[in-house]
Enzyme design. Structure first.
Site, short mmCIF file in Angstrom:
data_model
loop_
_atom_site.label_atom_id
_atom_site.label_comp_id
_atom_site.label_asym_id
_atom_site.label_seq_id
_atom_site.Cartn_x
_atom_site.Cartn_y
_atom_site.Cartn_z
N TYR A 100 0.83 -1.22 0.00
CA TYR A 100 0.00 0.00 0.00
C TYR A 100 0.86 1.26 0.00
O TYR A 100 0.44 2.32 -0.48
CB TYR A 100 -1.01 -0.03 1.15
CG TYR A 100 -2.15 -0.98 0.84
CD1 TYR A 100 -2.18 -2.27 1.37
CD2 TYR A 100 -3.13 -0.62 -0.08
CE1 TYR A 100 -3.18 -3.17 1.02
CE2 TYR A 100 -4.14 -1.51 -0.44
CZ TYR A 100 -4.16 -2.79 0.11
OH TYR A 100 -5.15 -3.68 -0.26
N GLN A 154 -15.34 2.92 -6.37
CA GLN A 154 -14.65 1.71 -5.90
C GLN A 154 -13.17 2.03 -5.69
O GLN A 154 -12.44 1.20 -5.13
CB GLN A 154 -14.77 0.58 -6.93
CG GLN A 154 -16.19 0.14 -7.21
CD GLN A 154 -16.25 -0.87 -8.33
OE1 GLN A 154 -16.10 -2.07 -8.13
NE2 GLN A 154 -16.45 -0.37 -9.55
N HIS A 166 -14.73 1.16 -1.05
CA HIS A 166 -13.64 0.21 -0.76
C HIS A 166 -12.56 0.83 0.11
O HIS A 166 -11.45 0.29 0.22
CB HIS A 166 -13.03 -0.31 -2.06
CG HIS A 166 -13.95 -1.24 -2.80
ND1 HIS A 166 -13.81 -1.49 -4.14
CD2 HIS A 166 -15.04 -1.94 -2.38
CE1 HIS A 166 -14.77 -2.34 -4.51
NE2 HIS A 166 -15.53 -2.62 -3.46
N CYS A 219 -9.19 -0.11 18.13
CA CYS A 219 -10.25 0.85 18.46
C CYS A 219 -10.88 1.46 17.21
O CYS A 219 -11.78 2.31 17.32
CB CYS A 219 -9.70 1.95 19.38
SG CYS A 219 -8.58 3.11 18.57
N CYS A 275 -4.60 3.77 21.32
CA CYS A 275 -4.56 2.52 22.10
C CYS A 275 -3.32 1.70 21.81
O CYS A 275 -3.17 0.58 22.34
CB CYS A 275 -5.82 1.69 21.81
SG CYS A 275 -5.79 0.90 20.19
P1 OAD Z 1 -10.80 -3.24 -13.30
O1 OAD Z 1 -9.33 -3.20 -13.54
O2 OAD Z 1 -11.45 -4.57 -12.98
O3 OAD Z 1 -11.57 -2.65 -14.56
C1 OAD Z 1 -11.12 -1.44 -15.09
C2 OAD Z 1 -12.10 -1.06 -16.17
O4 OAD Z 1 -11.72 0.23 -16.65
C3 OAD Z 1 -12.10 -2.01 -17.36
O5 OAD Z 1 -13.43 -2.38 -17.62
C4 OAD Z 1 -11.55 -1.16 -18.51
O6 OAD Z 1 -12.24 -1.44 -19.73
C5 OAD Z 1 -11.87 0.23 -18.05
N1 OAD Z 1 -10.98 1.27 -18.56
C6 OAD Z 1 -9.68 1.17 -18.91
N2 OAD Z 1 -9.21 2.36 -19.35
C7 OAD Z 1 -10.25 3.24 -19.27
C8 OAD Z 1 -10.42 4.62 -19.56
N3 OAD Z 1 -9.41 5.35 -20.05
N4 OAD Z 1 -11.63 5.19 -19.35
C9 OAD Z 1 -12.66 4.46 -18.86
N5 OAD Z 1 -12.57 3.14 -18.55
C10 OAD Z 1 -11.38 2.55 -18.75
O7 OAD Z 1 -11.11 -2.22 -12.13
P2 OAD Z 1 -12.43 -2.15 -11.28
O8 OAD Z 1 -13.60 -2.65 -12.04
O9 OAD Z 1 -12.51 -0.78 -10.72
O10 OAD Z 1 -11.51 -3.96 -5.21
O11 OAD Z 1 -12.12 -3.18 -10.08
C11 OAD Z 1 -13.12 -3.31 -9.09
C12 OAD Z 1 -12.46 -3.73 -7.83
O12 OAD Z 1 -11.62 -4.86 -8.07
C13 OAD Z 1 -11.52 -2.70 -7.24
O13 OAD Z 1 -12.19 -1.72 -6.51
C14 OAD Z 1 -10.69 -3.57 -6.33
C15 OAD Z 1 -10.45 -4.74 -7.24
O14 OAD Z 1 -10.37 -5.90 -6.54
C16 OAD Z 1 -10.96 -3.80 -3.96
O15 OAD Z 1 -9.88 -3.27 -3.81
C17 OAD Z 1 -11.81 -4.31 -2.85
#
Ligand code: OAD
Length: 248
Positions: free
Chosen positions: A75, A110, A128, A139, A161
């Site tokens: 992170y 997200q 998230h 705590c 804590c």
């Molecule tokens: P993903 O990496 O799964 O999906 C990213 C999406 O962004 C894809 O559908 C791409 O087509 C799209 N994309 C790429 N470039 C883009 C652009 N220039 N403009 C618009 N869209 C674009 O990421 P998320 O769907 O956000 O969870 O992932 C969901 C969750 O999976 C995250 O929040 C994380 C991960 O596990 C946690 O951390 C709990």
């Protein structure tokens, strides 16, 4: 930018010329794709390896119990990358819409970066969690924290804590934040706009189905159809920074 109408049951509204109507209540869900043009890798785009780490090694409660130093190292790298990123026109367009629409606008993200806030969004809900906050494992005290923790001997502890502090991130197997509030906003919306998410992680990927069941207009915006494409009335193919300012 092109509209890709999804063949739907006759009840689905036709694609309107006007993106939004003056009385519309807009619920927006953003994913990693909206930050892609700010230089932050998406999860799927990086082949499921984040900064070279496998998700189960760094983004689960088990990973934290097993090796907190490795989790903080991961992170810290994401904090370093996100600190160098700047908001793009898509983030700015959403901040302007929030300003203009007031309580008819709700943004749920997200993402854990702070690019929505850097663009001026004041009410983005981070379901998230937030990369630049740390939380006490005992705590539950949450505090803003942009520090990088790469020395296993100097991991953070709670000032109240003294228990270990963890990233304030929702890990796999944990419950996203304020699902009740999200659901309330979703059912009050007239339009659900989903931007830049693969639609593969629940419960976020399920919001569009809940909207559709209520007859709420659903629009996806991204360069490729998401996994839950069947739930959308409209799919606007394009990148967020190109298509979102136009749509809004
Ligand atoms: P993903 O990496 O799964 O999906 C990213 C999406 O962004 C894809 O559908 C791409 O087509 C799209 N994309 C790429 N470039 C883009 C652009 N220039 N403009 C618009 N869209 C674009 O990421 P998320 O769907 O956000 O969870 O992932 C969901 C969750 O999976 C995250 O929040 C994380 C991960 O596990 C946690 O951390 C709990």
């Amino acid at each position: 930018m092109s509209y890709v109408p999804i063949a739907r049951a006759p009840a689905a509204p036709k694609i309107s010329e006007v993106a939004l109507l003056p009385q519309d209540r807009l619920f927006v869900l953003t994913g990693a794709g909206i930050s892609a043009e700010s230089g932050l890798a998406t999860f799927r785009g990086s082949g499921g390896l984040w900064n070279g780490f496998a998700v189960q090694d760094v983004a689960t409660p088990e990973a934290w119990l097993q090796d907190p130093a490795r989790v903080w190292n991961f992170y810290s790298m994401r904090r370093r990358d996100a600190s160098a990123a700047k908001p793009n026109p898509a983030h700015l367009a959403l901040a302007a819409a929030e300003e203009k629409m007031g309580d008819r606008f709700y943004l749920c993200t997200q993402n854990v970066d702070d690019l929505h806030e850097q663009a001026g969004s004041r009410r983005a809900h981070h379901m998230h969690g937030k990369l630049f906050e740390s939380r006490c494992t005992s705590c539950e005290h949450i505090l803003p924290d942009r520090a990088l923790y790469t020395d296993a001997q100097k991991l953070p502890h709670c000032g109240i804590c003294a228990a270990p502090m963890r990233p304030h991130i929702v890990w796999f197997g944990e419950v996203p934040l304020d699902l009740t509030g999200i659901s309330r906003q979703l059912t009050a919306a007239t339009v659900v706009l989903v931007v830049g998410t693969s639609g593969s992680v629940y419960p976020a990927a399920g919001f569009v189905y809940a909207a559709r069941e209520r007859g709420i207009r659903t629009v996806y915006l991204g360069p490729e159809p998401p996994d839950n494409a069947d739930a959308f009335d409209e799919i606007v193919l394009g990148t967020a920074s190109e298509a979102l300012p136009t749509f809004l």
